[in-house]
Design a protein around this motif. Structure first.
Motif, PDB file in Angstrom:
ATOM      1  N   ALA A  12       0.843  -1.203   0.000  1.00  0.00           N
ATOM      2  CA  ALA A  12       0.000   0.000   0.000  1.00  0.00           C
ATOM      3  C   ALA A  12       0.877   1.251   0.000  1.00  0.00           C
ATOM      4  CB  ALA A  12      -0.940  -0.002   1.200  1.00  0.00           C
ATOM      5  N   ASN A  13       1.953   1.233   0.789  1.00  0.00           N
ATOM      6  CA  ASN A  13       2.891   2.361   0.791  1.00  0.00           C
ATOM      7  C   ASN A  13       3.539   2.526  -0.579  1.00  0.00           C
ATOM      8  OD1 ASN A  13       4.586   4.392   2.449  1.00  0.00           O
ATOM      9  ND2 ASN A  13       6.100   3.201   1.337  1.00  0.00           N
ATOM     10  N   VAL A  16       1.212   4.331  -3.035  1.00  0.00           N
ATOM     11  CA  VAL A  16       1.159   5.790  -2.821  1.00  0.00           C
ATOM     12  C   VAL A  16       2.480   6.425  -3.255  1.00  0.00           C
ATOM     13  CG1 VAL A  16       0.869   7.634  -1.108  1.00  0.00           C
ATOM     14  CG2 VAL A  16      -0.545   5.563  -0.965  1.00  0.00           C
ATOM     15  N   GLU A  19       2.371   6.990  -6.870  1.00  0.00           N
ATOM     16  CA  GLU A  19       1.552   8.170  -7.175  1.00  0.00           C
ATOM     17  C   GLU A  19       2.346   9.454  -6.944  1.00  0.00           C
ATOM     18  OE1 GLU A  19      -2.252   8.231  -5.178  1.00  0.00           O
ATOM     19  OE2 GLU A  19      -2.439   6.061  -5.409  1.00  0.00           O
ATOM     20  N   ASN A  20       3.055   9.510  -5.823  1.00  0.00           N
ATOM     21  CA  ASN A  20       3.883  10.689  -5.531  1.00  0.00           C
ATOM     22  C   ASN A  20       4.913  10.896  -6.632  1.00  0.00           C
ATOM     23  OD1 ASN A  20       2.517  11.008  -3.109  1.00  0.00           O
ATOM     24  ND2 ASN A  20       4.166  10.195  -1.846  1.00  0.00           N
ATOM     25  N   ASP A  94       6.510   7.991   5.668  1.00  0.00           N
ATOM     26  CA  ASP A  94       6.042   7.046   4.657  1.00  0.00           C
ATOM     27  C   ASP A  94       5.409   7.850   3.522  1.00  0.00           C
ATOM     28  OD1 ASP A  94       3.298   7.567   5.293  1.00  0.00           O
ATOM     29  OD2 ASP A  94       3.277   5.945   6.746  1.00  0.00           O
ATOM     30  N   ASN A  96       2.403   8.058   2.358  1.00  0.00           N
ATOM     31  CA  ASN A  96       1.143   8.731   2.655  1.00  0.00           C
ATOM     32  C   ASN A  96       1.368  10.027   3.437  1.00  0.00           C
ATOM     33  OD1 ASN A  96      -1.662   8.572   2.141  1.00  0.00           O
ATOM     34  ND2 ASN A  96      -2.003   8.111   4.303  1.00  0.00           N
ATOM     35  N   ARG A  99       2.471  12.512   0.924  1.00  0.00           N
ATOM     36  CA  ARG A  99       1.330  12.921   0.102  1.00  0.00           C
ATOM     37  C   ARG A  99       0.450  13.918   0.851  1.00  0.00           C
ATOM     38  NH1 ARG A  99       0.412  11.799  -4.628  1.00  0.00           N
ATOM     39  NH2 ARG A  99      -1.591  11.976  -5.623  1.00  0.00           N
ATOM     40  N   SER A 100       0.257  13.701   2.152  1.00  0.00           N
ATOM     41  CA  SER A 100      -0.589  14.603   2.937  1.00  0.00           C
ATOM     42  C   SER A 100       0.043  15.983   3.108  1.00  0.00           C
ATOM     43  CB  SER A 100      -0.906  13.995   4.304  1.00  0.00           C
ATOM     44  OG  SER A 100       0.243  13.962   5.122  1.00  0.00           O
TER      45      SER A 100
END
Length: 171
Positions: A12-13, A16, A19-20, A94, A96, A99-100
């Motif tokens: 899952a990491n 993401v 995507e980054n 991580d 996410n 990304r945040s």
């Protein structure tokens, strides 16, 4: 009894992180994940790089730390867009978390994004963030044995920078 691995725990990491990386590439941003022990010189490297870059190169910084905003405040004093991620005790950033933090930076206006990871030579190597380069900053004051003690960190690095060379004779 053999236990099958059904799914990589970090998949899952990794999704993401991909995507980054795609977002950074589509914006033409060079992204650098800076990893090191606490006090090895990650923030100092960013500041020294800022001093050497032409004025037209636009830099942003994501600062990862356990609890404070000391490094982010230091970067902000230079007029550089920066956002702080406090992990609340986690030993790494991580994908996410990164990304945040992106909505808090002017991503469309950046040429380089420095991601200063939490000071740690273990966990940070295991979590992809989406950066196009992973850089380990190693301080001579840490001793010569770090690549032997933390082989995963040095094996995953695209570059290793030796810092605090002015202290080499002392150590």
């Amino acid at each position: 009894m053999k236990i099958p691995v059904v799914k990589k725990i970090l998949s899952a990491n990794d999704d993401v992180a991909a995507e980054n990386q795609s977002d950074f590439a589509s914006l033409g941003i060079a992204s650098r994940n800076l990893m090191a022990s606490p006090g090895a010189g990650k923030t100092s490297l960013i500041l020294a790089t800022l001093d050497q870059l032409p004025e037209e190169v636009r830099v942003g910084v994501i600062e990862g730390d356990l609890a404070s905003s000391i490094d982010a405040d230091t970067i902000a004093e230079r007029g550089v867009p920066v956002t702080q991620i406090n992990t609340g005790g986690n030993c790494h950033l991580d994908a996410n978390m990164v990304r945040s933090a992106l909505p808090y930076l002017p991503m469309e206006e950046l040429d380089i994004l420095f991601i200063e990871n939490v000071g740690n030579l273990v966990c940070t190597a295991n979590f992809a963030l989406g950066s196009d380069l992973s850089v380990v900053v190693a301080s001579v004051s840490e001793g010569h044995d770090k690549p032997y003690k933390y082989p995963g960190m040095f094996a995953k690095a695209d570059a290793v920078l030796l810092n605090k060379m002015d202290l080499v004779e002392v150590f």
